[in-house]
Enzyme design. Structure first.
Site, PDB file in Angstrom:
ATOM      1  N   GLU A  59     -23.106 -11.421  63.174  1.00 45.67           N
ATOM      2  CA  GLU A  59     -22.521 -12.472  62.321  1.00 45.67           C
ATOM      3  C   GLU A  59     -22.730 -13.852  62.941  1.00 45.67           C
ATOM      4  O   GLU A  59     -21.887 -14.346  63.692  1.00 45.67           O
ATOM      5  CB  GLU A  59     -21.019 -12.215  62.126  1.00 45.67           C
ATOM      6  CG  GLU A  59     -20.363 -13.214  61.188  1.00 45.67           C
ATOM      7  CD  GLU A  59     -18.847 -13.038  61.059  1.00 45.67           C
ATOM      8  OE1 GLU A  59     -18.240 -12.373  61.912  1.00 45.67           O
ATOM      9  OE2 GLU A  59     -18.282 -13.581  60.097  1.00 45.67           O
ATOM     10  N   LYS A  85     -24.237 -10.194  58.777  1.00 47.95           N
ATOM     11  CA  LYS A  85     -23.114 -10.838  58.096  1.00 47.95           C
ATOM     12  C   LYS A  85     -23.343 -12.329  58.170  1.00 47.95           C
ATOM     13  O   LYS A  85     -23.431 -12.895  59.271  1.00 47.95           O
ATOM     14  CB  LYS A  85     -21.794 -10.451  58.755  1.00 47.95           C
ATOM     15  CG  LYS A  85     -20.581 -11.142  58.124  1.00 47.95           C
ATOM     16  CD  LYS A  85     -19.280 -10.431  58.460  1.00 47.95           C
ATOM     17  CE  LYS A  85     -18.093 -11.148  57.833  1.00 47.95           C
ATOM     18  NZ  LYS A  85     -16.856 -10.353  57.878  1.00 47.95           N
ATOM     19  N   GLY A 123     -15.574 -17.789  54.930  1.00 49.24           N
ATOM     20  CA  GLY A 123     -15.702 -19.022  55.700  1.00 49.24           C
ATOM     21  C   GLY A 123     -14.795 -20.184  55.322  1.00 49.24           C
ATOM     22  O   GLY A 123     -15.114 -21.311  55.673  1.00 49.24           O
ATOM     23  N   GLY A 124     -13.719 -19.928  54.594  1.00 48.67           N
ATOM     24  CA  GLY A 124     -12.826 -21.028  54.209  1.00 48.67           C
ATOM     25  C   GLY A 124     -13.012 -21.473  52.773  1.00 48.67           C
ATOM     26  O   GLY A 124     -12.347 -22.394  52.307  1.00 48.67           O
ATOM     27  N   SER A 140     -17.891  -9.188  52.659  1.00 44.69           N
ATOM     28  CA  SER A 140     -17.090  -8.736  53.811  1.00 44.69           C
ATOM     29  C   SER A 140     -16.124  -9.873  54.121  1.00 44.69           C
ATOM     30  O   SER A 140     -16.181 -10.473  55.191  1.00 44.69           O
ATOM     31  CB  SER A 140     -17.999  -8.433  55.001  1.00 44.69           C
ATOM     32  OG  SER A 140     -17.217  -8.127  56.140  1.00 44.69           O
ATOM     33  N   ARG A 175     -10.367 -14.081  54.527  1.00 46.33           N
ATOM     34  CA  ARG A 175      -9.465 -14.979  53.800  1.00 46.33           C
ATOM     35  C   ARG A 175      -9.605 -14.904  52.288  1.00 46.33           C
ATOM     36  O   ARG A 175      -8.607 -14.905  51.565  1.00 46.33           O
ATOM     37  CB  ARG A 175      -9.684 -16.427  54.275  1.00 46.33           C
ATOM     38  CG  ARG A 175      -9.066 -16.686  55.619  1.00 46.33           C
ATOM     39  CD  ARG A 175      -9.582 -17.955  56.234  1.00 46.33           C
ATOM     40  NE  ARG A 175     -10.956 -17.824  56.718  1.00 46.33           N
ATOM     41  CZ  ARG A 175     -11.669 -18.802  57.249  1.00 46.33           C
ATOM     42  NH1 ARG A 175     -11.141 -20.002  57.364  1.00 46.33           N
ATOM     43  NH2 ARG A 175     -12.895 -18.593  57.675  1.00 46.33           N
TER      44      ARG A 175
END
Ligand code: 13P
Length: 335
Positions: A179, A221, A264-265, A291, A294
């Protein structure tokens, strides 16, 4: 040489219409999320929270694998069943984050290096005995166009370690997820995001090849290609879909077993719309899926709020997000 048992694990993880649940937040990250909602963060409340996630109705229809954190992979449900056993009973594959997190890279302000190779083989043996069949290792790269970040040194240092990790994991008979996250923080353009990811992936696959990693037993990822979250020009799903698929097609060898995305937000809705856009942007030689941490958990943790009476509604919330992402991996937007 390719390894059929690694290929078979990777294939199950990538099977349509499923995705992976990232539930590998470190205790520090979990505390941030719990604190924001005034939920006490203890080993027991973290256990209750992860139990809520993985016992959701129909979870196994849509989730092929769960990435745990060291504390979580050792935990059990209220009736004493190991989390790993519960997943296995439902044909969901347990996985484990094995990197030791990010520390500052000395002499490179604003850049980090991922720790955790020392003692990795012994830890893998232990996790393997607990039932883990795949692992995850994350590096992070910030974009700062003025400061010319990420630097070639940070890229090479991180990806060298990542490639070594992948080789060690395969030699232990487990599937590595690599990742290399290009961070969404900042005001950079979609072009800068794409250029950075392109460079990072070029170096990553050169090093994976150099360390003789079997790409057919490896999952990438990745972040999506999109403008930074503070950029004035935000990217549309169509732009994200096209830019992401263009870079991945150019940089990711077709032998790679699959590509999964981190959120990633991005907001849950944005991550789902962008995943659907990538999936429908054109032909992909590898299976792709989600995957997210959040982007699937945000609504559920807020609904749960640390209270047993909210478990069922939190599970509904989680599953509706997961089902939307399952449609999105097939190119459809339903929510
Ligand atoms: P997010 O989806 O929240 O980015 O988390 C995914 C992950 O695994 C981060 O390492």
């Amino acid at each position: 040489m390719s390894n059929p048992s690694l290929q078979s694990i990777a294939k199950q993880l990538m099977a349509s219409p499923k995705g992976l649940l990232a539930a590998d937040e470190s205790n520090k990250s979990a505390k941030k999320r719990f604190d924001a909602l005034n939920i006490p963060c203890t080993e027991e409340t973290r256990r209750q929270y992860r139990q809520m996630l993985i016992t959701s109705p129909k979870f196994a229809q849509y989730i092929s694998g769960v990435i745990f954190y060291d504390e979580t992979i050792r935990q059990t449900t209220d009736d004493g069943t190991a989390f790993t056993k519960l997943l296995e009973n439902n044909l969901v594959i347990p996985g484990i984050k094995v990197d030791g997190g990010l520390v500052d890279l000395p002499n490179f302000a604003g850049e980090t290096i991922t720790e955790g190779l020392d003692g990795l083989s012994a830890r893998l043996d232990e996790y393997n005995k607990m039932g883990a069949r795949f692992t995850k290792w994350r590096s992070a790269f910030s974009i700062d166009e003025a400061a010319r970040l990420p630097t070639p040194t940070a890229i090479h240092a991180n990806l060298n370690v990542m490639a070594r990790y992948a080789a060690i994991v395969q030699s232990a008979g487990m599937v590595p997820i690599v990742e290399p996250e290009v961070l969404f923080d900042g005001n950079h353009s979609i072009k800068a995001s794409g250029d950075t990811l392109s460079l990072v992936l070029r170096v990553l696959f050169e090093l994976l090849l150099a360390y003789r990693v079997d790409l057919t037993g490896l999952i990438l990822k990745t972040s999506m290609v999109l403008a930074g979250k503070d950029a004035t020009n935000q990217s549309t799903p169509q732009e994200v879909g096209q830019a992401t698929l263009d870079i991945l097609s150019k940089r990711v060898p077709k032998d790679v077993a699959g590509i999964v995305f981190l959120s990633g937000g991005q907001s849950p809705e944005q991550a789902t719309a962008n995943l659907a856009a990538v999936a429908s942007a054109g032909q992909q030689p590898w299976p792709i899926t989600f995957s997210f941490s959040r982007a699937v958990q945000d609504g559920a943790i807020a609904k749960w709020a640390g209270k047993a009476e909210n478990v069922a509604s939190a599970q509904d919330q989680l599953m509706s997000r997961i089902v939307a992402n399952s449609s999105a991996r097939q190119g459809n937007i339903t929510a």
